[in-house]
Design a protein around this motif. Sequence first.
Motif, PDB file in Angstrom:
ATOM      1  N   LEU A  15       2.572  32.054   8.592  1.00 21.63           N
ATOM      2  CA  LEU A  15       1.880  33.195   9.178  1.00 21.63           C
ATOM      3  C   LEU A  15       1.369  34.128   8.089  1.00 21.63           C
ATOM      4  O   LEU A  15       0.244  34.641   8.165  1.00 21.63           O
ATOM      5  N   ASN A  16       2.160  34.345   7.050  1.00 21.07           N
ATOM      6  CA  ASN A  16       1.721  35.170   5.921  1.00 21.07           C
ATOM      7  C   ASN A  16       0.443  34.609   5.301  1.00 21.07           C
ATOM      8  O   ASN A  16      -0.502  35.344   5.019  1.00 21.07           O
ATOM      9  N   ASN A  17       0.418  33.283   5.093  1.00 18.73           N
ATOM     10  CA  ASN A  17      -0.753  32.662   4.472  1.00 18.73           C
ATOM     11  C   ASN A  17      -1.997  32.822   5.344  1.00 18.73           C
ATOM     12  O   ASN A  17      -3.090  33.096   4.842  1.00 18.73           O
ATOM     13  N   LYS A  18      -1.826  32.641   6.643  1.00 17.99           N
ATOM     14  CA  LYS A  18      -2.970  32.756   7.542  1.00 17.99           C
ATOM     15  C   LYS A  18      -3.482  34.197   7.583  1.00 17.99           C
ATOM     16  O   LYS A  18      -4.686  34.433   7.673  1.00 17.99           O
ATOM     17  N   LEU A  19      -2.567  35.143   7.504  1.00 19.21           N
ATOM     18  CA  LEU A  19      -2.973  36.544   7.452  1.00 19.21           C
ATOM     19  C   LEU A  19      -3.724  36.848   6.154  1.00 19.21           C
ATOM     20  O   LEU A  19      -4.750  37.525   6.152  1.00 19.21           O
ATOM     21  N   THR A  20      -3.207  36.321   5.054  1.00 19.29           N
ATOM     22  CA  THR A  20      -3.846  36.538   3.753  1.00 19.29           C
ATOM     23  C   THR A  20      -5.233  35.910   3.718  1.00 19.29           C
ATOM     24  O   THR A  20      -6.199  36.526   3.243  1.00 19.29           O
ATOM     25  N   MET A  21      -5.361  34.688   4.242  1.00 23.67           N
ATOM     26  CA  MET A  21      -6.654  34.002   4.242  1.00 23.67           C
ATOM     27  C   MET A  21      -7.647  34.668   5.202  1.00 23.67           C
ATOM     28  O   MET A  21      -8.845  34.701   4.939  1.00 23.67           O
ATOM     29  N   SER A  22      -7.131  35.199   6.303  1.00 24.84           N
ATOM     30  CA  SER A  22      -8.020  35.778   7.314  1.00 24.84           C
ATOM     31  C   SER A  22      -8.703  37.051   6.821  1.00 24.84           C
ATOM     32  O   SER A  22      -9.729  37.464   7.356  1.00 24.84           O
ATOM     33  N   GLU A  23      -8.125  37.688   5.807  1.00 26.20           N
ATOM     34  CA  GLU A  23      -8.755  38.895   5.257  1.00 26.20           C
ATOM     35  C   GLU A  23     -10.063  38.555   4.551  1.00 26.20           C
ATOM     36  O   GLU A  23     -10.927  39.405   4.393  1.00 26.20           O
ATOM     37  N   CYS A  24     -10.160  37.292   4.109  1.00 25.32           N
ATOM     38  CA  CYS A  24     -11.423  36.757   3.585  1.00 25.32           C
ATOM     39  C   CYS A  24     -12.006  37.611   2.461  1.00 25.32           C
ATOM     40  O   CYS A  24     -13.197  37.921   2.458  1.00 25.32           O
ATOM     41  N   LYS A  25     -11.174  37.984   1.520  1.00 23.99           N
ATOM     42  CA  LYS A  25     -11.655  38.736   0.367  1.00 23.99           C
ATOM     43  C   LYS A  25     -11.985  37.765  -0.769  1.00 23.99           C
ATOM     44  O   LYS A  25     -11.371  36.715  -0.902  1.00 23.99           O
ATOM     45  N   SER A  26     -12.948  38.154  -1.578  1.00 23.90           N
ATOM     46  CA  SER A  26     -13.326  37.353  -2.736  1.00 23.90           C
ATOM     47  C   SER A  26     -12.793  38.029  -4.001  1.00 23.90           C
ATOM     48  O   SER A  26     -12.889  39.247  -4.149  1.00 23.90           O
ATOM     49  N   TYR A  27     -12.215  37.215  -4.889  1.00 23.09           N
ATOM     50  CA  TYR A  27     -11.599  37.751  -6.102  1.00 23.09           C
ATOM     51  C   TYR A  27     -12.224  37.113  -7.341  1.00 23.09           C
ATOM     52  O   TYR A  27     -12.710  35.981  -7.302  1.00 23.09           O
ATOM     53  N   HIS A  28     -12.187  37.836  -8.434  1.00 19.43           N
ATOM     54  CA  HIS A  28     -12.525  37.257  -9.730  1.00 19.43           C
ATOM     55  C   HIS A  28     -11.301  36.488 -10.238  1.00 19.43           C
ATOM     56  O   HIS A  28     -10.162  36.838  -9.928  1.00 19.43           O
ATOM     57  N   GLY A  29     -11.547  35.460 -11.035  1.00 26.06           N
ATOM     58  CA  GLY A  29     -10.451  34.646 -11.549  1.00 26.06           C
ATOM     59  C   GLY A  29      -9.381  35.457 -12.252  1.00 26.06           C
ATOM     60  O   GLY A  29      -8.188  35.238 -12.065  1.00 26.06           O
ATOM     61  N   LYS A  30      -9.804  36.441 -13.037  1.00 26.44           N
ATOM     62  CA  LYS A  30      -8.854  37.240 -13.816  1.00 26.44           C
ATOM     63  C   LYS A  30      -7.940  38.090 -12.939  1.00 26.44           C
ATOM     64  O   LYS A  30      -6.901  38.576 -13.391  1.00 26.44           O
ATOM     65  N   ASP A  31      -8.336  38.274 -11.666  1.00 26.78           N
ATOM     66  CA  ASP A  31      -7.538  39.089 -10.750  1.00 26.78           C
ATOM     67  C   ASP A  31      -6.514  38.273  -9.958  1.00 26.78           C
ATOM     68  O   ASP A  31      -5.743  38.822  -9.177  1.00 26.78           O
ATOM     69  N   ILE A  32      -6.516  36.952 -10.170  1.00 27.30           N
ATOM     70  CA  ILE A  32      -5.584  36.060  -9.462  1.00 27.30           C
ATOM     71  C   ILE A  32      -4.475  35.629 -10.416  1.00 27.30           C
ATOM     72  O   ILE A  32      -4.741  35.198 -11.535  1.00 27.30           O
ATOM     73  N   LEU A  33      -3.241  35.752  -9.970  1.00 28.32           N
ATOM     74  CA  LEU A  33      -2.091  35.335 -10.781  1.00 28.32           C
ATOM     75  C   LEU A  33      -1.361  34.187 -10.101  1.00 28.32           C
ATOM     76  O   LEU A  33      -0.894  34.315  -8.968  1.00 28.32           O
TER      77      LEU A  33
END
Length: 259
Positions: A119-137
């Motif tokens: 459920l956490n993953n689906k909530l995170t994906m549903s926000e549909c935000k785009s990130y730069h590579g450097k902002d992903i850990l």
Amino acid sequence: MRNEINDYQNVTKNTIGLLMISISISLLLILLVGWLTVGGHMSAYIIFNGIALITFISFFMMLLVSLYTYFRICYNKSVSVLILKWTKHSLKWIYPFLKMVGKLIKRDKNDVRKAFTLLNNKLTMSECKSYHGKDILLVTPHCLQKAHCSIKVTNSIALCQECGMCNVGDLKYLQQTYGVQCDVVTGGTLARKRIKEKKPKLIIAIACERDLVSGLMDVKGIPVYAIINERPEGPCYNTIVQKKEVEDIIKYFLRGEKK
């Protein structure tokens, strides 16, 4: 994401079952304590039941909103930002209770944990935000590295020689290809330290169900996508993660596209 598809049916059944049992137990407790209190203490009875009723209604609303959000997301329906935020906050209150109920009915703890991460993953994906590579850990435990390897990649994943014996080389490749940050950590304390230092806007965490839930409960203000590792040789020893699964989710958040 393939792990989510394989577990989807079982996790859905377990989640719904635990939520319904939670509601039943809450009602029984209210009735029981009310019955014990009523004898000669009407004022105490009224006050207690008023508090219990407000608590139960609040909790019940969290359950309903969480179920509503869950099914809306599962069927690719839109969900308002307000409801998404409510569900995210309520999940952290609901999970400990579901864990307790699951223990009482002798349900596999990992089923409850998988439900929470799904459920956490689906909530995170549903926000549909785009990130730069450097902002992903990318964060993974050191058990992803082969136990016999003499190189301490917990100091830096750049030290990995990419021999192909474990998945650390795959994560190094993903780091170089997509420009994401990546850390191999020895435990939660080091993970928290690296998160504080690097200040990511999105975390992709790879671990077992127990450690993932612990991290999800602990991280505040940063969305987390959880990937459950494979443990063919047992927990915390020579674990595995599918490179394609990690790469697909990195691409998803880099593009910010809906699925």
